[in-house]
Design a protein around this motif. Sequence first.
Motif, PDB file in Angstrom:
ATOM      1  N   SER A 166     -11.809  10.317  -1.738  1.00  0.00           N
ATOM      2  CA  SER A 166     -11.629  10.948  -0.434  1.00  0.00           C
ATOM      3  C   SER A 166     -12.231  12.361  -0.368  1.00  0.00           C
TER       4      SER A 166
ATOM      5  N   ASN B 149     -10.656  -3.654   3.108  1.00  0.00           N
ATOM      6  CA  ASN B 149     -10.283  -4.358   4.331  1.00  0.00           C
ATOM      7  C   ASN B 149     -10.758  -3.558   5.538  1.00  0.00           C
TER       8      ASN B 149
ATOM      9  N   ASP C  24      -2.223  -2.853  -3.763  1.00  0.00           N
ATOM     10  CA  ASP C  24      -3.269  -2.472  -2.804  1.00  0.00           C
ATOM     11  C   ASP C  24      -3.526  -0.988  -3.087  1.00  0.00           C
TER      12      ASP C  24
ATOM     13  N   SER D  29     -13.469   4.466  -5.892  1.00  0.00           N
ATOM     14  CA  SER D  29     -13.574   4.505  -7.352  1.00  0.00           C
ATOM     15  C   SER D  29     -12.284   3.956  -7.952  1.00  0.00           C
TER      16      SER D  29
ATOM     17  N   GLY E  35      -3.115   2.583  -3.980  1.00  0.00           N
ATOM     18  CA  GLY E  35      -1.989   3.354  -4.525  1.00  0.00           C
ATOM     19  C   GLY E  35      -0.972   2.518  -5.281  1.00  0.00           C
TER      20      GLY E  35
ATOM     21  N   ARG F 184       0.850  -1.201   0.000  1.00  0.00           N
ATOM     22  CA  ARG F 184       0.000   0.000   0.000  1.00  0.00           C
ATOM     23  C   ARG F 184       0.880   1.243   0.000  1.00  0.00           C
TER      24      ARG F 184
ATOM     25  N   THR G 107     -10.836  -8.856  -7.276  1.00  0.00           N
ATOM     26  CA  THR G 107     -11.347  -8.498  -5.951  1.00  0.00           C
ATOM     27  C   THR G 107     -12.807  -8.050  -6.038  1.00  0.00           C
TER      28      THR G 107
ATOM     29  N   LYS H 291      -0.340  10.279  -5.512  1.00  0.00           N
ATOM     30  CA  LYS H 291      -1.221  11.312  -6.064  1.00  0.00           C
ATOM     31  C   LYS H 291      -0.423  12.587  -6.381  1.00  0.00           C
TER      32      LYS H 291
ATOM     33  N   ARG I  78     -10.399  13.205 -10.509  1.00  0.00           N
ATOM     34  CA  ARG I  78     -11.216  13.053  -9.303  1.00  0.00           C
ATOM     35  C   ARG I  78     -12.638  12.629  -9.689  1.00  0.00           C
TER      36      ARG I  78
ATOM     37  N   ASN J 247      -9.505   0.367  -8.091  1.00  0.00           N
ATOM     38  CA  ASN J 247      -9.545  -0.959  -8.698  1.00  0.00           C
ATOM     39  C   ASN J 247     -10.745  -1.783  -8.221  1.00  0.00           C
ATOM     40  N   VAL J 248     -10.904  -1.908  -6.919  1.00  0.00           N
ATOM     41  CA  VAL J 248     -11.956  -2.792  -6.382  1.00  0.00           C
ATOM     42  C   VAL J 248     -13.335  -2.247  -6.731  1.00  0.00           C
TER      43      VAL J 248
HETATM   44  P1  NDP Z   1      -7.115   2.045  -5.188  1.00  0.00           P
HETATM   45  O1  NDP Z   1      -5.944   2.848  -4.816  1.00  0.00           O
HETATM   46  O2  NDP Z   1      -7.276   1.568  -6.583  1.00  0.00           O
HETATM   47  O3  NDP Z   1      -8.457   2.882  -4.833  1.00  0.00           O
HETATM   48  C1  NDP Z   1      -8.706   3.308  -3.535  1.00  0.00           C
HETATM   49  C2  NDP Z   1     -10.002   4.112  -3.536  1.00  0.00           C
HETATM   50  O4  NDP Z   1     -10.379   4.361  -2.191  1.00  0.00           O
HETATM   51  C3  NDP Z   1      -9.864   5.476  -4.185  1.00  0.00           C
HETATM   52  O5  NDP Z   1     -11.094   5.841  -4.745  1.00  0.00           O
HETATM   53  C4  NDP Z   1      -9.496   6.369  -3.012  1.00  0.00           C
HETATM   54  O6  NDP Z   1      -9.830   7.730  -3.174  1.00  0.00           O
HETATM   55  C5  NDP Z   1     -10.343   5.765  -1.913  1.00  0.00           C
HETATM   56  N1  NDP Z   1      -9.683   6.006  -0.624  1.00  0.00           N
HETATM   57  C6  NDP Z   1      -8.447   5.590  -0.237  1.00  0.00           C
HETATM   58  N2  NDP Z   1      -8.152   6.034   0.993  1.00  0.00           N
HETATM   59  C7  NDP Z   1      -9.235   6.758   1.374  1.00  0.00           C
HETATM   60  C8  NDP Z   1      -9.532   7.457   2.552  1.00  0.00           C
HETATM   61  N3  NDP Z   1      -8.674   7.523   3.587  1.00  0.00           N
HETATM   62  N4  NDP Z   1     -10.750   8.073   2.625  1.00  0.00           N
HETATM   63  C9  NDP Z   1     -11.637   8.005   1.575  1.00  0.00           C
HETATM   64  N5  NDP Z   1     -11.389   7.333   0.429  1.00  0.00           N
HETATM   65  C10 NDP Z   1     -10.206   6.728   0.339  1.00  0.00           C
HETATM   66  O7  NDP Z   1      -7.168   0.839  -4.150  1.00  0.00           O
HETATM   67  P2  NDP Z   1      -7.945  -0.563  -4.256  1.00  0.00           P
HETATM   68  O8  NDP Z   1      -9.213  -0.389  -5.003  1.00  0.00           O
HETATM   69  O9  NDP Z   1      -6.961  -1.576  -4.708  1.00  0.00           O
HETATM   70  O10 NDP Z   1      -8.230  -0.872  -2.715  1.00  0.00           O
HETATM   71  C11 NDP Z   1      -9.460  -0.465  -2.063  1.00  0.00           C
HETATM   72  C12 NDP Z   1      -9.659  -1.301  -0.805  1.00  0.00           C
HETATM   73  O11 NDP Z   1      -9.752  -2.693  -1.156  1.00  0.00           O
HETATM   74  C13 NDP Z   1      -8.539  -1.218   0.242  1.00  0.00           C
HETATM   75  O12 NDP Z   1      -9.111  -1.338   1.531  1.00  0.00           O
HETATM   76  C14 NDP Z   1      -7.706  -2.463  -0.062  1.00  0.00           C
HETATM   77  O13 NDP Z   1      -6.956  -2.889   1.065  1.00  0.00           O
HETATM   78  C15 NDP Z   1      -8.808  -3.440  -0.404  1.00  0.00           C
HETATM   79  N6  NDP Z   1      -8.384  -4.618  -1.160  1.00  0.00           N
HETATM   80  C16 NDP Z   1      -7.786  -4.473  -2.397  1.00  0.00           C
HETATM   81  C17 NDP Z   1      -7.420  -5.592  -3.109  1.00  0.00           C
HETATM   82  C18 NDP Z   1      -6.865  -5.494  -4.491  1.00  0.00           C
HETATM   83  O14 NDP Z   1      -6.749  -6.542  -5.150  1.00  0.00           O
HETATM   84  N7  NDP Z   1      -6.551  -4.315  -5.009  1.00  0.00           N
HETATM   85  C19 NDP Z   1      -7.570  -6.951  -2.547  1.00  0.00           C
HETATM   86  C20 NDP Z   1      -8.286  -6.990  -1.295  1.00  0.00           C
HETATM   87  C21 NDP Z   1      -8.638  -5.855  -0.630  1.00  0.00           C
HETATM   88  P3  NDP Z   1      -8.658   8.818  -3.397  1.00  0.00           P
HETATM   89  O15 NDP Z   1      -8.214   8.635  -4.815  1.00  0.00           O
HETATM   90  O16 NDP Z   1      -9.295  10.131  -3.110  1.00  0.00           O
HETATM   91  O17 NDP Z   1      -7.565   8.493  -2.403  1.00  0.00           O
END
Ligand code: NDP
Length: 451
Positions: free
Chosen positions: A266, A351, A170, A242, A172, A98, A213, A138, A294, A244-245
Amino acid sequence: MANAYQKLVDEFMAKLIAKNPNEKEFHQAVMEVVESLIPFVEENPKYKAAKILERMCEPERTILFRVPWTDDKGEIQINKGYRIEMNSAIGPYKGGLRFHPTVNLGILKFLAFEQVLKNSLTTLPMGGGKGGSDFDPKGKSDNEVMRFCQSFMTELQRHIGADTDVPAGDIGVGGREIGFMFGQYKRLRNEFVGVLTGKGLEWGGSLIRPEATGYGQVYFAAEMLKTRGLDFKGKIVCVSGSGNVAQYATEKATMLGGKVVTLSDSEGYIYDPKGIDAEKLAFVMNLKNVKRGRIKEYCDKYPEAKFVAGKRPWEVKCDVALPSATQNEINGDDAKMLVANGCYCVSEGANMPSTPEAIEVYIDKKILYGPGKAANAGGVATSGLEMSQNSMRLSWTREEVDQRLHNIMINIHKNCVKYGTESDGFINYVKGANIGGFVKVAEAMLAQGLV
Ligand code: NDP
């Protein structure tokens, strides 16, 4: 929980907190697990005598390192690098990296701890780990991200390997970052091996890994809905995040007939009452993955949608909620609002997105609640399938990988039902996932002696 068990849980947690101060997310993750596991361990004294739970809470190895790099202005930047190698009882350490400014030891230990049980639930031979950095991709140029990834891997490479520890993406960390890290690993070690998953298709990646995922999260929700004779057709779905997941959860929920009406980041959430169909999702994917924009820009393109700044989507009326952003994004009040508005199914892609108070609301109201370690295990399961394909030097078709992923999610659901069904027939998926994941790791640890 009976008083005797509660006392044991309190004692266990007091010791854990004293040993690991200031790691509140780690405490939260362990607490949720020991609440279901202590009664089980008390009934199975072999686990108690070998202190399996206590050992599972202490990482086998914790690696902390400096990551120096130079930005585009020529200024030196220093970040923290981490890898938590939590448990290798059933296979090489496996779990994502991450990159986010909030990353710290407590967050990575919570993620690594959950990963051990999750990987066990997949039925594949993978231990648990997690890592990352407080680096924020970012606003950085591609060159800055590359220099950071190269510096990060220059140290990490000495600790990982295809049979030792296999990181993935994960928050970022997506295809771009995995590519830069893989390139640097190969350059330093002079070997082309499956040391990372989430690779590009041309260089050892697996079909369906990007989708896994989000698809798995929706397959798990579909299994939960089935227990009540329901499916996704015509259901209103709220998705958060918005990335990957979130993107692939939206795609699969729509394919199964649901109408996804929200996405977020966020800064706030978008609400599109007409639904985010395939064409609109293609726009989102380009916006987030290529333009790195965004989510509020969605409303410039689709004026029928509105952007709600500074809020999360849980105030929108829905049948199914798919939290897919980050930890603790649904608190007790959000959960009450969801249930009061008629939501009866929560399947976690992120998670630990629900706080303990939120989980209490779901269990109290007996809604269908799939915790992340079960519902989002499709990502790491498909990483496991990528490892198998790398070892065989073969690649499976899209259909084959998707079918395997689907079967794995069905089996994880079955395992939760086996260990989580209560006397009144209610399926407590928290208990089911915790015990189901624990047994295999605990048996392997018993067999391997005190290591
Ligand atoms: P990405 O970086 O692709 O996307 C993360 C998304 O969540 C973005 O839209 C981001 O917005 C938002 N986000 C992140 N931090 C915050 C915050 N503090 N407050 C509000 N919004 C936030 O990550 P993933 O999609 O890969 O991961 C999302 C979740 O899924 C995580 O919890 C990760 O641990 C979990 N996960 C992912 C897996 C994978 O295969 N990728 C597998 C299993 C679990 P912004 O751009 O504004 O930061």
